[in-house]
Every structure is written in C-alpha cells, then in structure tokens.
Design an enzyme around this catalytic site. Sequence first.
Site, short mmCIF file in Angstrom:
data_model
loop_
_atom_site.label_atom_id
_atom_site.label_comp_id
_atom_site.label_asym_id
_atom_site.label_seq_id
_atom_site.Cartn_x
_atom_site.Cartn_y
_atom_site.Cartn_z
N TYR A 62 0.84 -1.19 0.00
CA TYR A 62 0.00 0.00 0.00
C TYR A 62 0.89 1.25 0.00
CZ TYR A 62 -4.03 -2.94 1.36
OH TYR A 62 -5.03 -3.88 1.41
N SER A 63 0.80 1.99 -1.09
CA SER A 63 1.59 3.22 -1.23
C SER A 63 3.07 2.96 -0.96
CB SER A 63 1.05 4.34 -0.32
OG SER A 63 -0.21 4.77 -0.76
#
Length: 343
Positions: A62-63
Amino acid sequence: MEYRRLGASGLRVPALSLGTATFGGAGDFFKAWGATDSQGASRLVDVCLDHGINMFDSADGYSAGLAEEILGGAIKGKRERVLISTKVTAPTGEGANDYGSSRYHLLRAVEASLKRLNVDHIDLLQMHRPDYNTPVEETLSTLDQLVREGKVRYIGASNFSGWHLMKSVGASERYGYARYVAHQVYYSLLNRDYEWDLMHFGHDQGVGATVWSPLGWGKLTGKIRRGQPARPGTRAHDIAGTGPAFDEERLFGIVDALDAVAGETGKTIPQIAINWLLSRPTVANVIIGARNEEQLVENAGAVGWTLTKEQIARLDEASDAPPAYPTWSQREFPALNETGLPG
C-alpha cells in the site's frame, strides 16, 4: 462492538476493522483510493477506538510501504490496545527476489514491515496473493519460524484459490507448521463468488473470512443509480475501470433492494450492505475504508443491529447471480448440501 473468533483460532477480532489502503496516497492508483496523512490517520485511529474498532489492516504494497509507516505513527502509545494485520508478497523493489512467498523474501519483508510499523510483532500476517512459484512447504515453514520467534502471532492468506488453500492447510497439518486461520477475500452483494467454493472451504477447515471492499469497489454506496453515474471525487468514479466485472442492471437492482430496506430500517445503504455481510457464514471481520471521519462513523454504524430474515432473503434474491461450474451443477442436487451454506 461485537467480537468474533478468527476461524478456528482462539483470537477474537472486532466485527469491523479499518483498512489503511487510503493512507499515504502514493501513486495514481492509491491516490484514487485516498491520501490520508499522518494527522488524519491518527484521528481516524482515535475514532475507531472510540467505537470499539481496534483492528487495523495494512500491506507492504500500500503506497509502497507508506501506509504501514503512517499506521505505525498513528498507533504510537496505543499498541497494547490494537491488533495489527498486514500483508506481504507484493513487489518491494526491482530485484529478482523482491516479491513472492519465498523464505528469502518473507524474512526480509516482515523485518521491513515491523520497522515501518514500529512494532515488535504483527498480530495477523497474511500472504497478499498466492505465489505458485514457491512450494507451500517453504512458505509455511518460514511463517512457522516467524511465529515461533514471536514476530508474528497468527497467519492467513489473501485472494487465494481453494485448491491452494487446501494444499497449504494440508502441509501445515503434515509437518506441524502454524496454520492459516484467516482468508482475506473480496466479497459483497455485488460480487458473491466467494460463496461458490471458498466459503465451503472456510467452513470445513476453520478459516475465517476477513472481507475487503464490502461496498463492491465503491459501487454500493447509494450514490450510483439509474441515470446517476458516479460523481468526480468519489471513489467509485476515481477508480472506474478497475476491479471485477459486474452487470450494471444487476447493480441497479441491488441498490433498489438496499434502498427499500433502508426505508424500513432507517439505516444507510452502506450500513445495510455491510450488515448483510456480517450475517454470512464464515465471515469473522469486515474491513471498512474511510477517507474521512464522517465515512468512518457511518460505516461503524453497521453493527449493533440485525436485518430480518425477510430483508436478508430480499437482498439475497436481488444479488443472486448464475454461478460458475461446478457450483451450478451442484445446485441441481440440493440434497447433497445440507450445510446450509450458499452454493
């Protein structure tokens, strides 16, 4: 907050947890999901705890790890009050071994996640996707090592096929390795494929479902209706063209049924869609997302009440879809399925 056992384990988890894919917003894909910064994440964590939601789900993908880092800062000073779930196997670099479920990658990925989260252990570690290139024995022996070392408490899978899960559970039983107790799955009124095979596996083998995207990739918010497309700035609009296929007319029929139940209950469409999931067999936890405090509080209102059998049946009928083989064949012989499970 209602607490449920996670599969056949002794761990009790809240019916709802907060997903952190909206934390960070690095890159176009995750920016479309949300871009909650450190201050905003800290506020959301506090609101969650006020509502009894003490489990937070993340992933090293995630990111590019930023979501884990932001979550780690948001739970600082609160570690003993929360459960942390995260996932690995996504690419973390350009190297040939910077992805997957090999011993080499898992050990490095877990150490990196612990550092970003600023914790000494992960409560639930899940394989984000199956790695068909690595023997399940290699993956599970490594996970077992991490459990024995105290760096991980429980293990699970995410987005696995039924045969790969069964092979993994069999290997754990054969060699005495730690066993998967959770399967993070995509499941909603809009996409009920989970029921065709994976739900039966979870029921039979004691693997609880933790559900991601319970609002059908942002399409079950009530903001999309006949003649009313998603508005710019909403998640459903910003991630249009991604996610699983769906029939538009069927979506409208589901929203119509949700709307009718909303009128009867005084609840919102998202609350009803989430509550329906919590009534399904094997579901231990539903992961909710929120770009802001208002969305979080609304989604938290999905617990503490129940739909009637008639309302559930109406939603079941509106969202029913022809299953894939061999489920459609099995449906022709209901006497061979006395479990009470769908499919």
